[in-house]
Design a protein around this motif. Structure first.
Motif, PDB file in Angstrom:
ATOM      1  N   LEU A 257       0.852  -1.183   0.000  1.00 18.44           N
ATOM      2  CA  LEU A 257       0.000   0.000   0.000  1.00 18.44           C
ATOM      3  C   LEU A 257       0.889   1.234   0.000  1.00 18.44           C
ATOM      4  O   LEU A 257       1.716   1.422   0.900  1.00 18.44           O
ATOM      5  N   ILE A 258       0.730   2.066  -1.016  1.00 19.10           N
ATOM      6  CA  ILE A 258       1.536   3.280  -1.160  1.00 19.10           C
ATOM      7  C   ILE A 258       0.681   4.480  -0.774  1.00 19.10           C
ATOM      8  O   ILE A 258      -0.404   4.684  -1.337  1.00 19.10           O
ATOM      9  N   LEU A 259       1.171   5.251   0.186  1.00 18.76           N
ATOM     10  CA  LEU A 259       0.416   6.383   0.712  1.00 18.76           C
ATOM     11  C   LEU A 259       1.202   7.674   0.541  1.00 18.76           C
ATOM     12  O   LEU A 259       2.423   7.684   0.695  1.00 18.76           O
ATOM     13  N   GLY A 260       0.501   8.745   0.220  1.00 18.57           N
ATOM     14  CA  GLY A 260       1.101  10.070   0.222  1.00 18.57           C
ATOM     15  C   GLY A 260       0.494  10.856   1.364  1.00 18.57           C
ATOM     16  O   GLY A 260      -0.716  11.095   1.387  1.00 18.57           O
ATOM     17  N   SER A 261       1.284  11.231   2.341  1.00 12.68           N
ATOM     18  CA  SER A 261       0.771  11.910   3.530  1.00 12.68           C
ATOM     19  C   SER A 261       0.628  13.407   3.293  1.00 12.68           C
ATOM     20  O   SER A 261       1.457  14.029   2.613  1.00 12.68           O
ATOM     21  N   ASP A 262      -0.423  14.007   3.888  1.00 14.62           N
ATOM     22  CA  ASP A 262      -0.597  15.458   3.785  1.00 14.62           C
ATOM     23  C   ASP A 262      -0.076  16.181   5.030  1.00 14.62           C
ATOM     24  O   ASP A 262      -0.459  17.313   5.296  1.00 14.62           O
ATOM     25  N   THR A 263       0.806  15.516   5.784  1.00 13.50           N
ATOM     26  CA  THR A 263       1.336  16.142   6.993  1.00 13.50           C
ATOM     27  C   THR A 263       1.995  17.484   6.682  1.00 13.50           C
ATOM     28  O   THR A 263       2.598  17.665   5.627  1.00 13.50           O
ATOM     29  N   ARG A 264       1.868  18.419   7.611  1.00 13.05           N
ATOM     30  CA  ARG A 264       2.438  19.756   7.427  1.00 13.05           C
ATOM     31  C   ARG A 264       3.610  19.998   8.373  1.00 13.05           C
ATOM     32  O   ARG A 264       3.977  21.130   8.653  1.00 13.05           O
ATOM     33  N   ASP A 265       4.217  18.943   8.852  1.00 15.22           N
ATOM     34  CA  ASP A 265       5.352  19.089   9.760  1.00 15.22           C
ATOM     35  C   ASP A 265       6.634  19.368   8.980  1.00 15.22           C
ATOM     36  O   ASP A 265       6.776  19.002   7.815  1.00 15.22           O
ATOM     37  N   GLY A 266       7.627  19.977   9.656  1.00 17.45           N
ATOM     38  CA  GLY A 266       8.964  20.147   9.096  1.00 17.45           C
ATOM     39  C   GLY A 266       8.964  20.848   7.766  1.00 17.45           C
ATOM     40  O   GLY A 266       8.423  21.938   7.595  1.00 17.45           O
ATOM     41  N   LYS A 267       9.578  20.195   6.756  1.00 19.79           N
ATOM     42  CA  LYS A 267       9.725  20.798   5.435  1.00 19.79           C
ATOM     43  C   LYS A 267       8.391  20.985   4.724  1.00 19.79           C
ATOM     44  O   LYS A 267       8.321  21.675   3.710  1.00 19.79           O
ATOM     45  N   ASN A 268       7.331  20.372   5.253  1.00 17.97           N
ATOM     46  CA  ASN A 268       6.027  20.472   4.604  1.00 17.97           C
ATOM     47  C   ASN A 268       5.161  21.587   5.175  1.00 17.97           C
ATOM     48  O   ASN A 268       4.000  21.737   4.784  1.00 17.97           O
TER      49      ASN A 268
ATOM     50  N   GLY B 120      -2.356  12.691  10.234  1.00 17.65           N
ATOM     51  CA  GLY B 120      -2.512  13.221   8.889  1.00 17.65           C
ATOM     52  C   GLY B 120      -3.448  12.354   8.067  1.00 17.65           C
ATOM     53  O   GLY B 120      -3.940  11.318   8.505  1.00 17.65           O
ATOM     54  N   HIS B 121      -3.723  12.806   6.850  1.00 15.81           N
ATOM     55  CA  HIS B 121      -4.592  12.074   5.931  1.00 15.81           C
ATOM     56  C   HIS B 121      -3.758  11.567   4.755  1.00 15.81           C
ATOM     57  O   HIS B 121      -2.695  12.099   4.460  1.00 15.81           O
ATOM     58  N   SER B 122      -4.279  10.542   4.103  1.00 16.72           N
ATOM     59  CA  SER B 122      -3.575   9.998   2.943  1.00 16.72           C
ATOM     60  C   SER B 122      -4.022  10.749   1.700  1.00 16.72           C
ATOM     61  O   SER B 122      -5.115  10.531   1.185  1.00 16.72           O
ATOM     62  N   ASP B 123      -3.166  11.680   1.259  1.00 14.89           N
ATOM     63  CA  ASP B 123      -3.463  12.475   0.072  1.00 14.89           C
ATOM     64  C   ASP B 123      -3.501  11.590  -1.171  1.00 14.89           C
ATOM     65  O   ASP B 123      -4.204  11.877  -2.126  1.00 14.89           O
ATOM     66  N   VAL B 124      -2.712  10.540  -1.171  1.00 13.18           N
ATOM     67  CA  VAL B 124      -2.665   9.563  -2.257  1.00 13.18           C
ATOM     68  C   VAL B 124      -2.742   8.174  -1.633  1.00 13.18           C
ATOM     69  O   VAL B 124      -2.124   7.914  -0.599  1.00 13.18           O
ATOM     70  N   MET B 125      -3.521   7.288  -2.241  1.00 13.09           N
ATOM     71  CA  MET B 125      -3.597   5.902  -1.768  1.00 13.09           C
ATOM     72  C   MET B 125      -3.627   4.982  -2.984  1.00 13.09           C
ATOM     73  O   MET B 125      -4.566   5.020  -3.779  1.00 13.09           O
ATOM     74  N   MET B 126      -2.580   4.189  -3.139  1.00 13.90           N
ATOM     75  CA  MET B 126      -2.476   3.245  -4.246  1.00 13.90           C
ATOM     76  C   MET B 126      -2.027   1.885  -3.720  1.00 13.90           C
ATOM     77  O   MET B 126      -1.167   1.814  -2.840  1.00 13.90           O
ATOM     78  N   LEU B 127      -2.603   0.835  -4.261  1.00  9.48           N
ATOM     79  CA  LEU B 127      -2.201  -0.522  -3.899  1.00  9.48           C
ATOM     80  C   LEU B 127      -1.408  -1.121  -5.056  1.00  9.48           C
ATOM     81  O   LEU B 127      -1.933  -1.310  -6.153  1.00  9.48           O
ATOM     82  N   MET B 128      -0.118  -1.381  -4.821  1.00  9.64           N
ATOM     83  CA  MET B 128       0.745  -1.984  -5.840  1.00  9.64           C
ATOM     84  C   MET B 128       0.787  -3.484  -5.622  1.00  9.64           C
ATOM     85  O   MET B 128       1.153  -3.960  -4.541  1.00  9.64           O
ATOM     86  N   ASP B 129       0.398  -4.237  -6.641  1.00  7.41           N
ATOM     87  CA  ASP B 129       0.303  -5.694  -6.569  1.00  7.41           C
ATOM     88  C   ASP B 129       1.324  -6.294  -7.535  1.00  7.41           C
ATOM     89  O   ASP B 129       1.173  -6.187  -8.757  1.00  7.41           O
ATOM     90  N   ILE B 130       2.376  -6.913  -7.001  1.00  6.75           N
ATOM     91  CA  ILE B 130       3.438  -7.515  -7.812  1.00  6.75           C
ATOM     92  C   ILE B 130       3.164  -9.005  -7.938  1.00  6.75           C
ATOM     93  O   ILE B 130       3.031  -9.713  -6.933  1.00  6.75           O
TER      94      ILE B 130
ATOM     95  N   CYS C 153      -4.204   1.543  10.408  1.00  6.80           N
ATOM     96  CA  CYS C 153      -5.653   1.568  10.244  1.00  6.80           C
ATOM     97  C   CYS C 153      -6.026   1.735   8.778  1.00  6.80           C
ATOM     98  O   CYS C 153      -7.024   1.182   8.314  1.00  6.80           O
ATOM     99  N   ALA C 154      -5.215   2.488   8.026  1.00  4.61           N
ATOM    100  CA  ALA C 154      -5.440   2.604   6.576  1.00  4.61           C
ATOM    101  C   ALA C 154      -5.244   1.245   5.910  1.00  4.61           C
ATOM    102  O   ALA C 154      -6.001   0.856   5.017  1.00  4.61           O
ATOM    103  N   VAL C 155      -4.223   0.506   6.357  1.00  5.81           N
ATOM    104  CA  VAL C 155      -3.964  -0.830   5.812  1.00  5.81           C
ATOM    105  C   VAL C 155      -5.142  -1.753   6.105  1.00  5.81           C
ATOM    106  O   VAL C 155      -5.646  -2.449   5.216  1.00  5.81           O
ATOM    107  N   ASP C 156      -5.618  -1.761   7.356  1.00  6.50           N
ATOM    108  CA  ASP C 156      -6.736  -2.632   7.730  1.00  6.50           C
ATOM    109  C   ASP C 156      -8.010  -2.254   6.979  1.00  6.50           C
ATOM    110  O   ASP C 156      -8.832  -3.119   6.645  1.00  6.50           O
TER     111      ASP C 156
END
Length: 526
Positions: free
Chosen positions: A101-112, A125-135, A186-189
């Motif tokens: 599961l590939i997630l893009g976080s919208d956290t605003r900490d540090g450099k963000n 934070g919330h998952s700005d991007v959520m993709m499931l990569m299946d190999i 919890c996003a994974v579950d």
């Protein structure tokens, strides 16, 4: 018995050192005693060569150790799950089928911090991007399935693995909020619950990862139908193809209003096009086989990456990368979960049935989404694509539930309206009395969908109606059991174990496709 002679000239005393022989002879040409052999001095060039090789060897070892320690130190870790049951055994990362599961976080900490305040990303934070990569197990194909962040789903009960605080299950909440309280697990579950799969690993990156990675590879080519400016994301692009990097690369991925009608589905297609272009660039430039460049990319990525414990080692990450490097770009399929506007809120989305359940069933069966008719890889184990929960089976001797209170709906997509009443009559004769009807779009193949806890009921309904077990599918958006009639039911009961049907347009694009995004007409600039 003979004795040794005492003749000193013949010599039976202690051995004479070579230096002594040379010193006590009258012949200056005389060398050391011959039974000691000649003294060989190491040539100067050999000494220098040995020293250089030794230094190089030490340097290589030190370089490798430095990078191993550096990359390992870059990695942040988090728990894979949030208390959900795990039914699958240990994974062999080098040869088993793998879902990440590939997630893009919208956290605003540090450099963000420049992208908003901490109030914009509460909790984890919330998952700005959520993709499931299946190999696939044979490393010949990859499916990348995107979940819209506006998708309404039911989340399971989750436990924060750090604080041990429990959060109750929720209904009809946006999928991008699944990790905000109890963490990434919890996003994974939640995705496990929605798809019926069991995710093996996750990777979560923040905004900064996109900027630095795009800079490291020298930009990523993207295409748009018209010149566009999105004031929200600050994306500004001319018509045609442009190489984006840094802030513009991030703006392209974050832009919500710049594409098509300004919705999340347009953004997903743009993200998939960006990843397709990045994949082609890495392969065409030979980056995957360039150790120096790969180290540079690995350094950038790991600095901005959070992964699960099972993936959190450099050798494991290298193993996964090695599995991906030789896959044909035409077999990297980008897919979006089929959705429709949500009944509860037209500004949100819900899964579209039966297409979503067909997609998840195909994934559980490890079907090639680019060629659904292809024979599955012979190397796949018999249960490699099994759902985490046991297959529903009909009740044997006695029904363990009251048939009269089981909610069953009939959705007629067969094109023959009379079939609805025929099915209702058959269900009533079988003892099911809590029946309802639903409007339905046309479909080719009949299926029985069931919600959580209704697998046994669905199996009995399918047996009663003569529907093959392969067409009995779990569906997150269904309460109770839904019989979705297809055109295959018009002429009678379908025979055999019919394959899972997939919508013809389920694949948005492959990594080999160059796709130009349609600009939002309201944001086109001249």
């Amino acid at each position: 018995m003979s004795r040794p002679r005492e003749d000193r000239a013949g010599g039976t005393g202690s051995p004479v050192r070579p230096g002594s022989v040379a010193r006590h002879t009258d012949d200056p040409a005389a060398g050391p005693a011959r039974h000691f052999g000649a003294v060989h001095r190491m040539p100067g060039w050999l000494k220098i060569g040995t020293a250089v090789v030794s230094l190089l060897l030490v340097g290589v070892l030190a370089f490798g150790a430095y990078w191993a320690i550096r990359l390992q130190g870059n990695i942040s870790k988090a728990a894979l799950g949030a208390g959900g049951d795990k039914t699958e055994g240990a994974l062999d990362d080098s040869r088993d089928r793998m879902q990440i599961l590939i997630l893009g976080s919208d956290t605003r900490d540090g450099k963000n911090a420049q992208y908003g305040t901490s109030d914009d990303a509460t909790g984890y934070g919330h998952s700005d991007v959520m993709m499931l990569m299946d190999i696939s197990e044979d490393n010949k194909r990859v499916s990348v399935v995107s979940f819209p962040r506006d998708l309404l789903v039911d989340t399971p009960k989750c436990t924060d693995q750090e604080s041990k605080q429990e959060f109750p299950a929720q209904k009809n909440v946006m999928i991008n909020a699944a990790m905000s309280e109890a963490g990434i697990g919890c996003a994974v579950d939640t995705v496990n619950k929605l798809t019926g799969l069991e995710i093996d690993h996750f990777m979560m990156a923040d905004f900064n990862a996109v900027k630095e990675l795009s800079n490291t590879v020298g930009g990523v080519d993207v295409c748009i139908s018209d010149a566009v400016y999105d004031p929200d994301s600050q994306l500004r692009l001319p018509k045609g193809t442009s190489a984006v990097q840094g802030e513009q690369a991030l703006a392209f991925l974050r832009a919500r209003h710049a594409f098509v009608d300004g919705g999340d589905l347009g953004r997903i297609k743009a993200q998939q096009a960006f990843l397709s272009s990045l994949t082609r660039k890495l392969k065409d430039d030979g980056t995957m086989s360039n150790p120096g460049k790969m180290l540079e990319i690995a350094d950038v990525v790991t600095k901005n990456l959070t992964i699960d414990e099972g993936l959190a080692s450099i050798p494991t990450l290298l193993t996964v990368g090695n599995r991906l490097k030789n896959i044909d770009v035409g077999k990297v399929a980008f897919v979006a979960v089929p959705t429709v506007p949500a009944v509860s809120d037209p500004n949100r989305l819900q899964v579209a049935e039966p297409a979503a359940s067909q997609l998840f069933a195909a994934m559980r069966k490890d079907i090639d989404l680019t060629d659904p008719t292809a024979t599955p890889s012979p190397s796949a184990s018999p249960d490699a694509s099994a759902s985490p929960s046991p297959e529903p089976t009909p009740s044997e001797t006695a029904t363990a539930y009251d048939k009269t209170v089981q909610p069953i709906t009939v959705a007629n997509g067969s094109g023959a309206p009379a079939r609805t009443q025929e099915i209702i009559q058959a269900l009533t004769a079988g003892g099911f009395t809590q029946l309802a009807q639903l409007a339905a779009g046309p479909v080719a193949t009949t299926a029985v969908y069931y919600g959580a806890g209704y697998g046994d009921v669905a199996a009995d309904v399918a047996t009663l109606l003569g529907i093959p077990a392969a067409q009995v599918l779990p569906a997150a958006g269904v309460t109770g059991v839904q019989v979705y009639l297809g055109s295959d039911r018009v002429g009678g009961t379908p025979g055999g174990d019919a394959p899972v049907e997939l919508p013809s347009d389920i694949v948005n694009q492959t990594a080999g496709d160059v796709v130009c995004q349609q600009a939002n007409p309201s944001l086109i600039v001249r």
